[in-house]
Design a protein around this motif. Sequence first.
Motif, PDB file in Angstrom:
ATOM      1  N   LYS A  87      -2.968  -5.242  -8.341  1.00 39.15           N
ATOM      2  CA  LYS A  87      -2.277  -5.660  -7.115  1.00 39.15           C
ATOM      3  C   LYS A  87      -1.174  -4.679  -6.729  1.00 39.15           C
ATOM      4  CE  LYS A  87      -2.948 -10.665  -7.613  1.00 39.15           C
ATOM      5  NZ  LYS A  87      -4.266 -10.549  -8.025  1.00 39.15           N
ATOM      6  N   THR A  88      -0.939  -4.587  -5.424  1.00 38.35           N
ATOM      7  CA  THR A  88       0.177  -3.795  -4.922  1.00 38.35           C
ATOM      8  C   THR A  88       1.467  -4.529  -5.266  1.00 38.35           C
ATOM      9  OG1 THR A  88      -1.145  -2.853  -3.161  1.00 38.35           O
ATOM     10  CG2 THR A  88       1.236  -2.826  -2.834  1.00 38.35           C
ATOM     11  N   GLY A  89       2.415  -3.792  -5.806  1.00 31.07           N
ATOM     12  CA  GLY A  89       3.686  -4.408  -6.202  1.00 31.07           C
ATOM     13  C   GLY A  89       4.857  -3.508  -5.874  1.00 31.07           C
ATOM     14  N   SER A  90       5.926  -3.649  -6.610  1.00 32.58           N
ATOM     15  CA  SER A  90       7.145  -2.888  -6.341  1.00 32.58           C
ATOM     16  C   SER A  90       6.946  -1.386  -6.531  1.00 32.58           C
ATOM     17  CB  SER A  90       8.277  -3.375  -7.242  1.00 32.58           C
ATOM     18  OG  SER A  90       7.938  -3.187  -8.596  1.00 32.58           O
ATOM     19  N   LYS A  91       5.968  -1.014  -7.329  1.00 37.10           N
ATOM     20  CA  LYS A  91       5.685   0.412  -7.542  1.00 37.10           C
ATOM     21  C   LYS A  91       4.576   0.919  -6.612  1.00 37.10           C
ATOM     22  CE  LYS A  91       7.196   1.015 -12.341  1.00 37.10           C
ATOM     23  NZ  LYS A  91       8.269   0.116 -12.336  1.00 37.10           N
ATOM     24  N   GLY A  92       4.245   0.116  -5.596  1.00 32.94           N
ATOM     25  CA  GLY A  92       3.251   0.538  -4.615  1.00 32.94           C
ATOM     26  C   GLY A  92       1.841   0.112  -4.989  1.00 32.94           C
ATOM     27  N   ALA A  93       0.870   0.806  -4.401  1.00 33.95           N
ATOM     28  CA  ALA A  93      -0.545   0.503  -4.623  1.00 33.95           C
ATOM     29  C   ALA A  93      -0.922   0.768  -6.078  1.00 33.95           C
ATOM     30  CB  ALA A  93      -1.405   1.341  -3.687  1.00 33.95           C
ATOM     31  N   PRO A  94      -1.986   0.117  -6.557  1.00 31.27           N
ATOM     32  CA  PRO A  94      -2.407   0.296  -7.961  1.00 31.27           C
ATOM     33  C   PRO A  94      -2.892   1.712  -8.315  1.00 31.27           C
ATOM     34  CG  PRO A  94      -3.375  -1.699  -7.026  1.00 31.27           C
ATOM     35  CD  PRO A  94      -2.725  -0.954  -5.900  1.00 31.27           C
ATOM     36  N   ILE A  95      -3.340   2.486  -7.331  1.00 28.86           N
ATOM     37  CA  ILE A  95      -3.867   3.828  -7.615  1.00 28.86           C
ATOM     38  C   ILE A  95      -2.798   4.677  -8.308  1.00 28.86           C
ATOM     39  CG2 ILE A  95      -3.177   4.854  -5.377  1.00 28.86           C
ATOM     40  CD1 ILE A  95      -6.471   5.569  -7.184  1.00 28.86           C
ATOM     41  N   ARG A  96      -3.236   5.472  -9.267  1.00 28.53           N
ATOM     42  CA  ARG A  96      -2.341   6.427  -9.932  1.00 28.53           C
ATOM     43  C   ARG A  96      -3.024   7.783  -9.832  1.00 28.53           C
ATOM     44  NH1 ARG A  96       0.390   2.829  -9.069  1.00 28.53           N
ATOM     45  NH2 ARG A  96       1.779   1.657 -10.444  1.00 28.53           N
ATOM     46  N   TYR A  97      -2.562   8.578  -8.871  1.00 31.56           N
ATOM     47  CA  TYR A  97      -3.216   9.851  -8.570  1.00 31.56           C
ATOM     48  C   TYR A  97      -3.267  10.782  -9.777  1.00 31.56           C
ATOM     49  CZ  TYR A  97      -2.897   8.276  -3.743  1.00 31.56           C
ATOM     50  OH  TYR A  97      -3.014   7.542  -2.594  1.00 31.56           O
ATOM     51  N   GLU A  98      -2.193  10.810 -10.578  1.00 32.93           N
ATOM     52  CA  GLU A  98      -2.195  11.695 -11.748  1.00 32.93           C
ATOM     53  C   GLU A  98      -3.248  11.242 -12.757  1.00 32.93           C
ATOM     54  OE1 GLU A  98       0.551   8.348 -12.134  1.00 32.93           O
ATOM     55  OE2 GLU A  98       0.500   9.926 -10.629  1.00 32.93           O
ATOM     56  N   ALA A  99      -3.495   9.940 -12.846  1.00 33.49           N
ATOM     57  CA  ALA A  99      -4.541   9.429 -13.747  1.00 33.49           C
ATOM     58  C   ALA A  99      -5.916   9.790 -13.204  1.00 33.49           C
ATOM     59  CB  ALA A  99      -4.415   7.916 -13.919  1.00 33.49           C
ATOM     60  N   VAL A 100      -6.082   9.700 -11.882  1.00 33.55           N
ATOM     61  CA  VAL A 100      -7.360  10.084 -11.263  1.00 33.55           C
ATOM     62  C   VAL A 100      -7.636  11.558 -11.550  1.00 33.55           C
ATOM     63  CG1 VAL A 100      -8.591  10.396  -9.072  1.00 33.55           C
ATOM     64  CG2 VAL A 100      -7.256   8.306  -9.473  1.00 33.55           C
ATOM     65  N   GLU A 101      -6.617  12.388 -11.413  1.00 28.64           N
ATOM     66  CA  GLU A 101      -6.786  13.817 -11.688  1.00 28.64           C
ATOM     67  C   GLU A 101      -7.185  14.049 -13.140  1.00 28.64           C
ATOM     68  OE1 GLU A 101      -4.288  17.996 -11.404  1.00 28.64           O
ATOM     69  OE2 GLU A 101      -3.756  16.352 -10.056  1.00 28.64           O
ATOM     70  N   SER A 102      -6.549  13.372 -14.058  1.00 31.57           N
ATOM     71  CA  SER A 102      -6.882  13.499 -15.474  1.00 31.57           C
ATOM     72  C   SER A 102      -8.329  13.064 -15.732  1.00 31.57           C
ATOM     73  CB  SER A 102      -5.909  12.662 -16.304  1.00 31.57           C
ATOM     74  OG  SER A 102      -6.245  12.710 -17.656  1.00 31.57           O
ATOM     75  N   CYS A 103      -8.722  11.956 -15.123  1.00 29.47           N
ATOM     76  CA  CYS A 103     -10.106  11.475 -15.264  1.00 29.47           C
ATOM     77  C   CYS A 103     -11.098  12.508 -14.743  1.00 29.47           C
ATOM     78  CB  CYS A 103     -10.305  10.169 -14.483  1.00 29.47           C
ATOM     79  SG  CYS A 103      -9.488   8.729 -15.179  1.00 29.47           S
ATOM     80  N   LEU A 104     -10.817  13.040 -13.560  1.00 26.02           N
ATOM     81  CA  LEU A 104     -11.753  13.990 -12.952  1.00 26.02           C
ATOM     82  C   LEU A 104     -11.814  15.303 -13.725  1.00 26.02           C
ATOM     83  CD1 LEU A 104     -11.155  13.301  -9.157  1.00 26.02           C
ATOM     84  CD2 LEU A 104     -13.081  12.564 -10.570  1.00 26.02           C
ATOM     85  N   GLU A 105     -10.714  15.706 -14.353  1.00 31.40           N
ATOM     86  CA  GLU A 105     -10.755  16.900 -15.205  1.00 31.40           C
ATOM     87  C   GLU A 105     -11.707  16.671 -16.381  1.00 31.40           C
ATOM     88  OE1 GLU A 105      -6.629  17.521 -16.134  1.00 31.40           O
ATOM     89  OE2 GLU A 105      -6.270  18.608 -14.258  1.00 31.40           O
ATOM     90  N   LYS A 106     -11.634  15.490 -16.987  1.00 29.40           N
ATOM     91  CA  LYS A 106     -12.534  15.154 -18.096  1.00 29.40           C
ATOM     92  C   LYS A 106     -13.977  15.055 -17.598  1.00 29.40           C
ATOM     93  CE  LYS A 106      -9.002  12.887 -20.797  1.00 29.40           C
ATOM     94  NZ  LYS A 106      -7.824  12.293 -20.287  1.00 29.40           N
ATOM     95  N   LEU A 107     -14.145  14.459 -16.428  1.00 29.19           N
ATOM     96  CA  LEU A 107     -15.482  14.321 -15.846  1.00 29.19           C
ATOM     97  C   LEU A 107     -16.092  15.694 -15.551  1.00 29.19           C
ATOM     98  CD1 LEU A 107     -17.769  12.582 -14.767  1.00 29.19           C
ATOM     99  CD2 LEU A 107     -16.503  12.385 -12.612  1.00 29.19           C
TER     100      LEU A 107
END
Length: 156
Positions: A87-107
């Motif tokens: 859920k979107t909360g005080s820290k904004g949307a659930p997406i974490r771009y740095e985590a997506v980047e880390s995932c895609l590097e592994k992928l």
Amino acid sequence: MTQIIYLKGDATNPIAKGNKIIAHICNDAGGWGKGFVLAISRKWKQPEKEYRKWYRDKNNFKLGEVQLVPVLNYISVCNMIGQKGTKTGSKGAPIRYEAVESCLEKLAEIAKEQQASIHMPRIGCGLAGGKWELIEPIIRKTLTVKGVAVYIYDFD
């Protein structure tokens, strides 16, 4: 540098030749039940089973990690943890771009090893609340610049 190919259609029905990896964003809360995962689960049960087991076992289950689940001889699903909670909360949307980047590097490494193309919806831009104009450059930086073919599907 390989280009991103945009298609109309269903990412669970990838249209390229050879090995294919269907990539999607998962949350770090163990939840599976909304968004693109429903399309995956309608087709194959194993990705959800493996994700839930990964969550229960807590074996390296954290933001930025990936899990590859073979579903057919030439198709695997990559569960990528790139979303903090659901859920979107005080820290904004659930997406974490740095985590997506880390995932895609592994992928990218997995795709190169398997000589596979990557197939996905506009990851992180649905329930995760991400913006495509931020996700697309990450895809270019981690995948296409390394020669990995990427197909983005916009469902009709």
